[in-house]
Design an enzyme around this catalytic site. Structure first.
Site, PDB file in Angstrom:
ATOM      1  N   LEU A 107       0.875  -1.165   0.000  1.00 47.28           N
ATOM      2  CA  LEU A 107       0.000   0.000   0.000  1.00 47.28           C
ATOM      3  C   LEU A 107       0.913   1.215   0.000  1.00 47.28           C
ATOM      4  O   LEU A 107       1.935   1.223   0.699  1.00 47.28           O
ATOM      5  CB  LEU A 107      -0.892   0.032   1.240  1.00 47.28           C
ATOM      6  CG  LEU A 107      -2.183  -0.786   1.252  1.00 47.28           C
ATOM      7  CD1 LEU A 107      -2.819  -0.716   2.639  1.00 47.28           C
ATOM      8  CD2 LEU A 107      -3.160  -0.284   0.201  1.00 47.28           C
ATOM      9  N   ASP A 108       0.559   2.247  -0.748  1.00 49.74           N
ATOM     10  CA  ASP A 108       1.369   3.455  -0.750  1.00 49.74           C
ATOM     11  C   ASP A 108       1.525   3.996   0.665  1.00 49.74           C
ATOM     12  O   ASP A 108       0.659   3.798   1.523  1.00 49.74           O
ATOM     13  CB  ASP A 108       0.720   4.536  -1.623  1.00 49.74           C
ATOM     14  CG  ASP A 108       0.612   4.118  -3.078  1.00 49.74           C
ATOM     15  OD1 ASP A 108       1.462   3.329  -3.515  1.00 49.74           O
ATOM     16  OD2 ASP A 108      -0.318   4.573  -3.755  1.00 49.74           O
TER      17      ASP A 108
END
Length: 240
Positions: A107-108
């Site tokens: 996930l960013d």
């Protein structure tokens, strides 16, 4: 060669680094008979004791009775999905698990929500394999009112990274929010898709991967996957 004491304790499998720091802070740990302080290091041959008892490696099998670790974390914003210890705020140090684990996918840093971590390198590709078309569900907030035209365009597919994204499901959940279910995971996919329509993502939270749901986990909390969740993710895999 020396190792930080909290890391040494974690590597025995006794507890996480965070828990080790707590034990050290409570002055319950000694190195060669001397009470250890924060930042202490140990070398080969040093004797580490907890509450006067030698600290030895525990069996790999944990409370779940499994050979490997499989957990779901509610990743907060600001944590980076990398195993690189030099990266401040890396996800491995954040979880502080006693076994060596790594994230499945990513996930960013500015995104939050459900991410899986494991100690079993054999199953990572099985879960990430594109042809398995695993559903990933996100709740997204944007900077402009969500319109039906925007939702239809996102659902049809958008050209990013030189390719068209696969058709997906979208639904409006608030004036500035929508739900999206993807079956692929291109880099920064939702942010780039939204940008093609002039929208900027202000919050992005993943709430589901296939049969695994975020549920009531608060940001920063994690739990072990259930047997049913593992069987759903790895139907052909018998050894957990």
């Amino acid at each position: 060669m020396t190792t930080r004491l909290n890391k040494h304790i974690a590597e025995t499998g006794f507890c996480s680094r965070r828990e080790a720091d707590r034990l050290i802070g409570e002055r319950r740990v000694t190195v060669n008979g001397i009470t250890a302080g924060a930042g202490a290091v140990v070398g080969e041959g040093d004797e580490v004791k907890l509450d006067g008892q030698p600290l030895r490696a525990r069996a790999v099998v944990g409370k779940t009775g499994r050979r490997h670790v499989y957990i779901v974390l509610n990743k907060p914003v600001g944590i980076t999905c990398t195993t690189e210890s030099a990266v401040k705020g890396n996800i491995v140090d954040f979880v502080g698990h006693e076994q060596r684990i790594f994230p499945i996918g990513r996930l960013d840093k500015e995104s939050e929500g459900l991410i899986l971590l494991t100690s079993n390198g054999d199953i990572v590709n099985q879960i990430l394999r594109a042809e398995n078309r695993r559903q990933k569900e996100y709740l997204v907030a944007v900077n402009k009112p969500v319109t039906e035209e925007f939702l239809r365009g996102m659902a049809r597919g958008v050209r990013i990274h030189g390719e068209m994204t696969l058709p997906c499901r979208t639904a409006r959940i608030a004036k500035f929010g929508f739900r999206i279910v993807l079956e692929q995971g291109l880099n920064r996919q939702i942010r780039l898709m939204a940008a093609e329509f002039g929208y900027r993502v202000t919050q992005l939270r993943r709430v589901r991967i296939d049969n695994v749901k975020l549920g009531a986990l608060r940001p920063g909390q994690w739990r072990n996957l259930t047997d049913a969740e593992l069987r759903g993710l790895l139907p052909q895999h018998n050894e957990f």
